[in-house]
Design a protein around this motif. Structure first.
Motif, PDB file in Angstrom:
ATOM      1  N   LEU A   1      -2.586  -4.517   1.542  1.00 34.40           N
ATOM      2  CA  LEU A   1      -3.023  -3.454   2.451  1.00 34.40           C
ATOM      3  C   LEU A   1      -2.519  -3.732   3.860  1.00 34.40           C
TER       4      LEU A   1
ATOM      5  N   CYS B   1      -6.960  -7.822  -3.460  1.00 32.99           N
ATOM      6  CA  CYS B   1      -6.251  -7.134  -2.375  1.00 32.99           C
ATOM      7  C   CYS B   1      -5.929  -8.143  -1.266  1.00 32.99           C
TER       8      CYS B   1
ATOM      9  N   VAL C   1     -10.221  -0.849  -1.084  1.00 34.06           N
ATOM     10  CA  VAL C   1     -10.491  -2.034  -1.923  1.00 34.06           C
ATOM     11  C   VAL C   1     -11.338  -1.633  -3.131  1.00 34.06           C
TER      12      VAL C   1
ATOM     13  N   LEU D   1      -2.699  -5.823  -4.541  1.00 39.33           N
ATOM     14  CA  LEU D   1      -2.328  -4.728  -3.638  1.00 39.33           C
ATOM     15  C   LEU D   1      -2.319  -5.278  -2.211  1.00 39.33           C
TER      16      LEU D   1
ATOM     17  N   GLN E   1       0.826  -1.224   0.000  1.00 40.66           N
ATOM     18  CA  GLN E   1       0.000   0.000   0.000  1.00 40.66           C
ATOM     19  C   GLN E   1       0.854   1.265   0.000  1.00 40.66           C
TER      20      GLN E   1
ATOM     21  N   ALA F   1      -9.267   0.199  -5.554  1.00 43.30           N
ATOM     22  CA  ALA F   1      -8.314  -0.706  -6.214  1.00 43.30           C
ATOM     23  C   ALA F   1      -9.012  -1.466  -7.330  1.00 43.30           C
TER      24      ALA F   1
END
Ligand code: ADP
Length: 486
Positions: A83, A102, A91, A81, A56, A94
Motif C-alpha cells: 500500500l 499488507c 487492509v 499487497l 496497490q 485485502a
C-alpha cells in the motif's frame, strides 16, 4: 528457510522495485519482476514463485483486484499487497479476499525481509499441513478400498446367497451364490431392475409382500427341481433390504425321511396296540382276577392308551403336514371357540381357573377347516389349562384387523424360558421348566403350527417365566369377508 525461493514483484514504480530487488537478492532470494499484467501472467506460467507482492496500483488497475484474481487461480500462493499509504479499509478488504499480509510504504529493509519471510514460512506450513492431510485422506481411502475389496471377495465366495434391494425393491447387488440358486448365469445387466422381473419366484414374492407386515420375516423358497432355500429378510436403514439365503435341501430331505419313518412305525403300531388293549380289556371277563392283577391290568391299559394317543397324534400330524384335508369352508369361529371351552369346562372348574372370553360383536367371515381349527384351539386352550396352576387366569380373545383375524390365548402359568421358546413348536419338544407331573407328548404345538400354516397363518408365543404365556395366531380373512355375529 531456503533462501533460493523465488519472489515475484509486480510493481510499476521503478524506485520501489529497486529497493525490493536489492533487499531480497542481498539475502539470496531469487527475484522475478513483472511491470505489467501481461508480464505477470507470463512469469506465473513459466515459473513457480514462492510469494507474490503486488503494488496497490499496478498497470493502471487496482492491485487488490489483481490479487483477488490471482488467489482464485492459485489459492495456496501467498500474495502480499503493497500500500502507498496506510488504509484500514483496504487492509480489511485485502484480508477478505485472502491476501496474506499488507506492506505500507515507506518501508525499511528489515521490515521488507520480515514480512516476506513470514509470508513464505506461513505458506510452507500450510503446504506441509495440506500434504499431510492429503496423505492421511489417501491412506484412509486406500483402507476403505481394501475393505470394500475384501467385502467383495467374501460376497463372491460365501456359500450363502445374498441379495440387496433398494426401497423400491430394485436389485442393488446379487452375489454368485444367489445367482447360481436362481439360475442367473453371468448376466451382469440386472442391477437397478425390479427384483421380481429378474427373479420371478412365487415364494420370493410372498416373502417380499410379507416383509411389509413383518420386517424381519423368515421364509423358505422352493424350486421346481426340489431345492429349498431358507431365507431371511432384514431391513437396512437408508438402503432397503438384505435377503440372505442358505440351501437347506439336505435338511428337508432328512426331515421328510424322518417323517416317513415315524409315519410307517406309527401306522404299523396302531393295529397291535388295538389288539393289546382289546385283550387286556377282556382279561377280567374270562376269569376272576385278584386285586393286584386288576392293578396291573389298569396300568397296562393306561400305558397302552397313552402310546395309542401318541401314535394317533403322529398320524394326525402327518395328515395335516401332507395337506390331506385341504378343503376349506366358511367357519363359525366363535361357535368353535365356545364348543372347545365347553368341552374343557370341567378341567377349568376343577382347577378353579378364571376364564376371560373377549369376542368382538361380529367376527368377519373366514374360510378354513373347522375340524382342524377346533383341534388347534383344543391344543392351545388345553395347554393353557394344563400348565396354569390352580386359581390362575386364562384369556381367550379374538380381534379382526384389516385382512386378518388375531386370536390370542394367554395364561398366568409358569411361562417358557427364552431359550425354549424357539423350539416349542418342534415335534416332541418340551420346555425345561414344565411343572412336575404335567404329562404330554410334545406334539400339540407342532400340530397347532401345521394347522395354522395350512391356513396360511402364523403363530408365535410371547412368554415371561413366572408371569405367563400368550400364544397369538394370525389367520388371513377371506377376500370378500362378511361379518358373522359372534
Ligand atoms: P406338551 O404335550 O408337552 O404339552 P406341546 O407341543 O403342546 O406339548 O407344548 C410343547 C411345550 O411347550 C410344552 O411341553 C411346554 O413346555 C410348553 N408349553 C406349551 N404351552 C404352554 C403354556 N401355556 N405354558 C407354559 N408352557 C407351555
Amino acid at each position: 528457510m531456503p533462501k533460493s525461493d523465488l519472489v515475484l514483484l509486480a510493481f510499476d514504480d521503478v524506485q520501489i522495485l529497486q529497493l525490493f530487488d536489492r533487499t531480497l537478492t542481498a539475502v539470496s532470494f531469487r527475484v522475478a519482476v513483472a511491470r505489467n499484467r501481461l508480464a505477470l501472467d507470463r512469469v506465473l506460467s513459466e515459473s513457480n514463485p514462492a510469494l507474490v507482492i503486488i503494488s496497490q496500483n499496478f498497470d493502471g488497475v487496482d492491485g487488490l483486484e489483481i490479487a483477488s484474481g490471482l488467489l482464485e487461480r492459485f489459492p495456496t500462493l501467498p500474495v502480499l499487497l503493497l500500500l502507498l499509504q496506510d488504509s484500514p479499509d483496504i487492509v480489511k478488504k485485502a484480508i477478505h479476499v485472502g491476501v496474506s499480509d499488507c506492506l505500507v510504504s515507506p518501508l525499511n529493509v528489515d521490515e521488507i525481509l520480515k514480512i516476506v519471510e513470514n509470508g513464505i514460512k506461513r505458506a510452507s506450513r500450510i503446504g506441509d499441513w495440506t500434504r499431510r492431510e492429503v496423505k492421511r485422506t489417501t491412506a484412509s481411502l486406500q483402507l476403505r478400498v481394501e475393505e470394500l475389496q475384501e467385502f467383495d471377495t467374501i460376497l463372491e465366495h460365501i456359500e450363502d446367497g445374498v441379495i440387496i434391494l433398494d426401497n423400491q425393491s430394485n436389485l442393488l447387488l446379487i452375489n454368485p451364490a444367489a445367482r447360481r440358486a436362481f439360475g442367473l448365469w453371468q448376466d451382469y445387466t440386472v442391477k437397478g431392475k425390479p427384483v421380481m422381473e429378474v427373479l420371478p419366484n412365487p415364494d420370493l414374492k410372498i416373502l417380499l409382500d410379507e416383509k411389509i407386515n413383518n420386517p424381519l420375516s423368515h421364509n423358505e423358497i422352493s424350486f421346481a427341481d426340489g431345492r429349498v432355500l431358507s431365507t431371511q429378510c432384514t431391513p437396512i436403514p437408508k438402503i432397503g433390504m438384505a435377503i440372505t439365503m442358505q440351501d437347506i435341501t439336505h435338511l428337508k430331505q432328512l426331515d421328510r425321511l424322518k417323517n416317513e419313518f415315524v409315519y410307517t412305525v406309527s401306522h404299523d403300531l396302531r393295529s397291535p396296540l388295538t389288539a393289546i388293549l382289546g385283550y387286556v380289556d377282556l382279561l377280567d371277563r374270562v376269569g376272576p382276577v385278584n386285586e393286584q392283577q386288576r392293578d396291573f391290568i389298569h396300568r397296562v391299559q393306561v400305558s397302552v392308551k397313552s402310546i395309542t394317543s401318541l401314535v394317533n397324534a403322529l398320524l394326525e400330524l402327518d395328515r395335516i403336514e401332507t395337506g390331506f384335508d385341504a378343503q376349506k369352508e366358511v367357519v363359525p369361529l366363535a361357535g368353535i371357540i365356545r364348543y372347545v371351552l365347553e368341552t374343557l369346562g370341567s378341567q377349568i372348574s376343577d382347577k378353579k381357573l378364571k376364564l376371560h372370553l373377549n369376542l368382538p360383536m361380529e367376527i368377519p367371515q373366514m374360510r378354513g377347516n373347522p375340524i382342524r381349527l377346533r383341534q388347534m384351539l383344543d391344543n392351545l386352550i388345553g395347554n393353557a389349562i394344563k400348565y396354569t396352576p390352580e386359581g390362575g387366569e386364562i384369556t381367550v380373545e379374538v380381534e379382526a384387523q384389516n385382512d386378518q383375524l388375531i386370536l390370542r390365548i394367554s395364561d398366568t402359568g409358569p411361562g417358557i424360558p427364552p431359550a425354549d421358546q424357539a423350539h416349542i413348536f418342534e415335534k416332541f419338544y418340551r420346555a425345561s421348566n414344565i411343572p412336575k407331573g404335567v404329562g404330554g407328548s410334545g406334539l400339540g404345538l407342532a400340530i397347532v403350527k401345521s394347522i395354522v400354516e395350512n391356513h396360511q397363518g402364523r403363530v408365535w408365543v410371547d412368554s415371561l417365566v413366572g408371569i405367563g404365556s400368550a400364544f397369538t395366531v394370525l389367520l388371513p380373512l377371506s377376500k370378500q369377508s362378511v361379518s358373522q355375529p359372534a
